[in-house]
Design an enzyme around this catalytic site. Structure first.
Site, short mmCIF file in Angstrom:
data_model
loop_
_atom_site.label_atom_id
_atom_site.label_comp_id
_atom_site.label_asym_id
_atom_site.label_seq_id
_atom_site.Cartn_x
_atom_site.Cartn_y
_atom_site.Cartn_z
N ASP A 166 -6.44 0.60 -0.16
CA ASP A 166 -6.60 0.76 1.28
C ASP A 166 -7.87 0.02 1.70
OD1 ASP A 166 -8.71 2.23 0.41
OD2 ASP A 166 -8.20 4.06 1.49
N LYS A 218 0.84 -1.21 0.00
CA LYS A 218 0.00 0.00 0.00
C LYS A 218 0.87 1.26 0.00
CE LYS A 218 -2.34 1.58 3.61
NZ LYS A 218 -3.35 1.70 4.65
#
Ligand code: SF4
Length: 224
Positions: free
Chosen positions: A148, A130
């Protein structure tokens, strides 16, 4: 459905097309979740953001960057100084250790310059998928759909991509999303997740992809 249980490729294309028409994309104000002006600070803020509210991450980032803004400056700080600054973000002992190791590696292997490839970023201590995709997309302007919690939930529900972790979902999504959608896909998906496909009560009746979504159709899609 495909053999994999995911949405067929043509429908994936249609989902992105509809989202591009219905959801806002990258805007001038989209500085990234961490809003940092350079790659080094983006990486550090991303590391601080693990299991921390955005407001607490921002407080910790501000306090830390008031003390140092470069890997060399960061390594000149004592453990106590780093820990005190980043305390609002929680997990401060681990995060302080990770920041030190990241800075050391950056200096030893990259002359202090943050690599601008996913492979290079993922090889850095403390940087997961991420963070790598956020830094690639927001700081370096590369096409990368950072996954996310909102993006992961929407992908699982619609059937765009699934996996046991957000990192795996990001990997599958990267293979399945059309190239033209990768520059702004993160923004469309995150807005769908925040505005309509909310965690507790998805508002399927007003969703632009309701007729394609596996969760809405009750095709046994996991909401996990
Ligand atoms: S139809 Fe419902 S579950 Fe599917 S993406 Fe839209 S809001 Fe989410």
């Amino acid at each position: 459905m495909t053999d994999s249980g995911l949405l067929p490729p043509d429908n994936v294309e249609t989902v992105f097309r509809r989202l591009s028409e219905a959801m806002p994309g990258r805007s001038e104000r989209a500085k990234g979740p961490k809003g940092q002006p350079d790659a080094f600070r983006s990486c550090i803020s991303c590391m601080l953001s693990a299991q921390s509210l955005d407001s607490n991450t921002a407080k910790a980032s501000r306090a830390l960057f008031a003390l140092a803004q470069t890997p060399t400056g960061m390594l000149a700080l004592s453990d106590a100084e780093i820990i005190d600054a980043i305390r609002p973000a929680g997990l401060y002992n681990n995060k302080a250790r990770a920041i030190r190791r990241f800075c050391r590696q950056l200096l030893d292997e990259h002359d202090g310059v943050v690599p601008d490839t996913r492979k290079g970023l993922l090889a850095m201590h403390g940087i997961g998928r991420k963070c790598a995709d956020i830094v690639l997309s927001f700081t370096f302007g590369h096409d990368a759909i950072a996954v996310d919690t909102h993006v992961g939930r929407v992908c699982r529900r619609i059937g765009l991509a699934r996996g046991p972790t957000e990192a795996k979902i990001a990997e599958v999504l990267d293979e399945r999303a059309p190239g033209w959608a990768k520059e702004e896909g993160h923004f469309w998906l995150i807005q769908l997740g925040k505005r309509i496909c909310k965690s507790r009560r998805p508002q399927c009746g007003r969703c632009p992809v309701g007729d394609l979504c596996q969760y809405h159709a009750g095709e046994g899609a996991s909401d996990g």
